[in-house]
Scaffold this active site. Structure first.
Site, PDB file in Angstrom:
ATOM      1  N   GLU A 149       0.861  -1.186   0.000  1.00 31.83           N
ATOM      2  CA  GLU A 149       0.000   0.000   0.000  1.00 31.83           C
ATOM      3  C   GLU A 149       0.897   1.236   0.000  1.00 31.83           C
ATOM      4  O   GLU A 149       2.094   1.131   0.281  1.00 31.83           O
ATOM      5  CB  GLU A 149      -0.905  -0.009   1.244  1.00 31.83           C
TER       6      GLU A 149
ATOM      7  N   GLY B  91       4.885  -0.774   2.552  1.00 31.13           N
ATOM      8  CA  GLY B  91       5.683  -1.478   1.545  1.00 31.13           C
ATOM      9  C   GLY B  91       6.435  -2.607   2.219  1.00 31.13           C
ATOM     10  O   GLY B  91       5.894  -3.701   2.425  1.00 31.13           O
TER      11      GLY B  91
ATOM     12  N   GLU C 201       9.174  -7.885  -4.107  1.00 28.50           N
ATOM     13  CA  GLU C 201       9.026  -9.144  -3.346  1.00 28.50           C
ATOM     14  C   GLU C 201      10.053  -9.229  -2.207  1.00 28.50           C
ATOM     15  O   GLU C 201      10.572 -10.306  -1.892  1.00 28.50           O
ATOM     16  CB  GLU C 201       9.045 -10.344  -4.284  1.00 28.50           C
TER      17      GLU C 201
HETATM   18  N1  CAA Z   1       5.952 -18.232   6.207  1.00 27.09           N
HETATM   19  C1  CAA Z   1       4.813 -18.288   6.943  1.00 27.09           C
HETATM   20  N2  CAA Z   1       4.557 -17.470   7.991  1.00 27.09           N
HETATM   21  C2  CAA Z   1       5.503 -16.572   8.300  1.00 27.09           C
HETATM   22  C3  CAA Z   1       6.712 -16.439   7.581  1.00 27.09           C
HETATM   23  C4  CAA Z   1       6.925 -17.336   6.493  1.00 27.09           C
HETATM   24  N3  CAA Z   1       8.033 -17.273   5.763  1.00 27.09           N
HETATM   25  N4  CAA Z   1       7.438 -15.455   8.103  1.00 27.09           N
HETATM   26  C5  CAA Z   1       6.722 -14.955   9.133  1.00 27.09           C
HETATM   27  N5  CAA Z   1       5.557 -15.630   9.226  1.00 27.09           N
HETATM   28  C6  CAA Z   1       4.505 -15.414  10.221  1.00 27.09           C
HETATM   29  C7  CAA Z   1       4.996 -15.688  11.628  1.00 27.09           C
HETATM   30  O1  CAA Z   1       4.836 -17.054  11.967  1.00 27.09           O
HETATM   31  C8  CAA Z   1       4.111 -14.778  12.440  1.00 27.09           C
HETATM   32  O2  CAA Z   1       2.807 -15.323  12.536  1.00 27.09           O
HETATM   33  P1  CAA Z   1       2.154 -15.801  13.955  1.00 27.09           P
HETATM   34  O3  CAA Z   1       2.101 -14.589  14.838  1.00 27.09           O
HETATM   35  O4  CAA Z   1       0.810 -16.330  13.580  1.00 27.09           O
HETATM   36  O5  CAA Z   1       3.107 -16.838  14.485  1.00 27.09           O
HETATM   37  C9  CAA Z   1       3.958 -13.570  11.546  1.00 27.09           C
HETATM   38  O6  CAA Z   1       4.169 -14.034  10.199  1.00 27.09           O
HETATM   39  C10 CAA Z   1       4.919 -12.455  11.853  1.00 27.09           C
HETATM   40  O7  CAA Z   1       6.219 -12.966  11.842  1.00 27.09           O
HETATM   41  P2  CAA Z   1       7.486 -12.049  12.159  1.00 27.09           P
HETATM   42  O8  CAA Z   1       7.273 -11.382  13.493  1.00 27.09           O
HETATM   43  O9  CAA Z   1       8.707 -12.876  11.970  1.00 27.09           O
HETATM   44  O10 CAA Z   1       7.391 -10.986  11.002  1.00 27.09           O
HETATM   45  P3  CAA Z   1       7.703  -9.422  11.039  1.00 27.09           P
HETATM   46  O11 CAA Z   1       6.502  -8.675  11.406  1.00 27.09           O
HETATM   47  O12 CAA Z   1       8.974  -9.233  11.809  1.00 27.09           O
HETATM   48  O13 CAA Z   1       7.959  -9.119   9.466  1.00 27.09           O
HETATM   49  C11 CAA Z   1       9.288  -9.150   7.498  1.00 27.09           C
HETATM   50  C12 CAA Z   1       8.807  -9.864   8.752  1.00 27.09           C
HETATM   51  C13 CAA Z   1      10.344 -10.079   6.980  1.00 27.09           C
HETATM   52  C14 CAA Z   1       9.898  -7.785   7.743  1.00 27.09           C
HETATM   53  C15 CAA Z   1       8.075  -9.042   6.541  1.00 27.09           C
HETATM   54  O14 CAA Z   1       7.269  -7.958   6.924  1.00 27.09           O
HETATM   55  C16 CAA Z   1       8.484  -8.909   5.104  1.00 27.09           C
HETATM   56  O15 CAA Z   1       8.815  -9.901   4.463  1.00 27.09           O
HETATM   57  N6  CAA Z   1       8.425  -7.677   4.554  1.00 27.09           N
HETATM   58  C17 CAA Z   1       8.653  -7.469   3.153  1.00 27.09           C
HETATM   59  C18 CAA Z   1       7.343  -7.511   2.434  1.00 27.09           C
HETATM   60  C19 CAA Z   1       7.528  -7.727   0.979  1.00 27.09           C
HETATM   61  O16 CAA Z   1       8.247  -8.620   0.536  1.00 27.09           O
HETATM   62  N7  CAA Z   1       6.829  -6.904   0.197  1.00 27.09           N
HETATM   63  C20 CAA Z   1       6.837  -7.069  -1.201  1.00 27.09           C
HETATM   64  C21 CAA Z   1       5.447  -6.843  -1.671  1.00 27.09           C
HETATM   65  S1  CAA Z   1       4.835  -7.939  -2.823  1.00 27.09           S
HETATM   66  C22 CAA Z   1       5.330  -7.347  -4.305  1.00 27.09           C
HETATM   67  O17 CAA Z   1       6.465  -6.985  -4.499  1.00 27.09           O
HETATM   68  C23 CAA Z   1       4.219  -7.272  -5.270  1.00 27.09           C
HETATM   69  C24 CAA Z   1       4.424  -7.475  -6.659  1.00 27.09           C
HETATM   70  O18 CAA Z   1       3.444  -7.409  -7.376  1.00 27.09           O
HETATM   71  C25 CAA Z   1       5.763  -7.819  -7.252  1.00 27.09           C
END
Ligand code: CAA
Length: 379
Positions: free
Chosen positions: A124, A128, A360
């Site tokens: 959004e 991001g 991603e």
């Molecule tokens: N698989 C499944 N569940 C997962 C996971 C995984 N790999 N990683 C984390 N989770 C779950 C955890 O189990 C937890 O859930 P519960 O509370 O139910 O146990 C929850 O997610 C939160 O986990 P974390 O506390 O570890 O996560 P966080 O809040 O610290 O965030 C982050 C982690 C890595 C920073 C994440 O926010 C992230 O990956 N950010 C980047 C987002 C991204 O990639 N955006 C790209 C957008 S998509 C795109 O680009 C669109 C397009 O069209 C190309």
């Protein structure tokens, strides 16, 4: 699948990419559009539903085969490569993995054939990298949800018929309360607001989408209510293999061109490749390509064998994306002034490579994921 199967698939995709896609790549970049005829052929060849089981209209391959498909198509045209990757990794996959039987039967056949194109609406304007802070809201209206909000940087957003959409069903200031939905984009209130004018992957649409009280039937909730963030993260684990494969395809194209140029271009009475300075650049490119491919194969192999793969997909994306930036920079260097002009394709490879370090999950986020996985046993 067996090793020989993968070689057969690579040969088949490579032939398609070289004959049908590569000749159009420069015009796709210039006109900022992938011809519908290409999308149609991608579908007919099974490249838009490669790992969808045959019972849902797919080609019944696996994720390793899918990564080869994305690599080979991206070698010809990175815009076309990401159309395949975003559609398959980010829309087809969560429906296949988290959808119920009715949802799979209803949505997968048309997505696999290419009759429908898919997108993934997570980001959004103010959410991001911090995806959990999204504010799009899905209000429970009894027998349907009403989704309101704005989604940003949506790959395939302009063409998509089906969107996997993340919205909060409970207002929170973190990732809890996020649910996932399958949204048909012809529903009233779904509107493509603008398409970004970008540095690279110009043939791929990157749209801002507005949701204004979009009615989504209850049966289109994907997976468990308020477990949407996990669905997004799991989906991105697979998506990162797709983007790593796109980056690898760009790197291979840049290397192939630099190698060919170094043979044709004569300076100091010899082809460029007689110079050790050029040989060393080609050697480092070749090594980074080989390492990227092995990281991608390892992540894909683990996914195909139902082993954990978050760490390996983040490593593959980080390394392949940063390698693509390095390799495309060096490819321009090998081609010198010519490489800097639009008459030669290497400047396009360079522009296309940059996004692989951003979408991603940025390279910084891949490092966060890698470190979290490596350090978790210390807790
Ligand atoms: N698989 C499944 N569940 C997962 C996971 C995984 N790999 N990683 C984390 N989770 C779950 C955890 O189990 C937890 O859930 P519960 O509370 O139910 O146990 C929850 O997610 C939160 O986990 P974390 O506390 O570890 O996560 P966080 O809040 O610290 O965030 C982050 C982690 C890595 C920073 C994440 O926010 C992230 O990956 N950010 C980047 C987002 C991204 O990639 N955006 C790209 C957008 S998509 C795109 O680009 C669109 C397009 O069209 C190309």
């Amino acid at each position: 699948m067996m090793l020989g199967d993968y070689q057969e698939i690579r040969d088949m995709v490579s032939k398609f990419a070289d004959t049908e896609v590569a000749p159009l790549a420069a015009s796709i970049d210039k006109n900022e559009k992938i011809p519908e005829s290409i999308v149609k052929q991608l579908g007919e060849n099974g490249f838009l539903g490669s790992y969808v089981p045959e019972e849902y209209g797919g080609a019944g391959m696996d994720y390793t085969a899918y990564s080869i498909i994305v690599e080979e198509i991206s070698r010809a045209c990175a815009s076309t490569g990401v159309l395949v990757s975003a559609h398959t990794s980010l829309c087809v996959y969560p429906i296949l993995n988290f959808g119920n039987e009715e949802q799979k039967k209803k949505y997968l056949p048309k997505l696999a054939s290419g009759e429908h194109i898919g997108c993934f609406c997570l980001s959004e304007p103010n959410a991001g990298t911090d995806a959990g802070s999204l504010i799009t809201f899905a209000e429970d209206k009894g027998d349907y949800y009403e989704i309101t909000g704005t989604k940003n940087f949506i790959t395939n957003g302009k063409e998509a018929n089906i969107a996997v959409v993340f919205a909060k069903t409970t207002k929170t200031d973190n990732y809890k309360g996020i649910s996932a939905f399958i949204v048909e984009t012809d529903t009233a209130g779904y509107e493509v607001m603008k398409c970004e004018d970008k540095l690279g992957i110009k043939g791929s649409s990157t749209a801002q989408i507005s949701f204004d009280k979009v009615r989504v039937p209850k049966e289109n909730l994907l997976g468990t209510l308020e477990k949407g963030f996990g669905i997004a993260m799991n989906t991105l684990d697979g998506g990162r293999i797709g983007i790593a494969s796109q980056a690898l395809g760009i790197s291979q194209a840049a290397f192939d061109y630099a190698k060919k140029y170094s043979n044709e271009r004569v300076q100091f009475g010899k082809p460029l490749h007689a110079l050790q300075a050029i040989q060393f650049m080609l050697a480092d490119m070749s090594t980074k390509i080989a390492a990227s491919r092995l990281l991608i194969w390892e992540a894909s192999r683990r996914k195909d064998n139902n082993e954990t793969y978050s760490l390996q997909s983040a490593q593959a994306k980080l390394f392949a994306a940063e390698s693509a930036m390095w390799i495309t920079t060096k490819a321009i260097q090998v081609c010198g002034g010519n490489g800097y002009t639009k008459e030669y394709p290497v400047e396009r490879f360079f522009r296309d490579a940059k996004i692989t370090e951003i979408y991603e999950g940025t390279s910084e986020i891949q490092r966060v994921v890698i470190a979290a996985n490596e350090l978790k046993d210390l807790k």
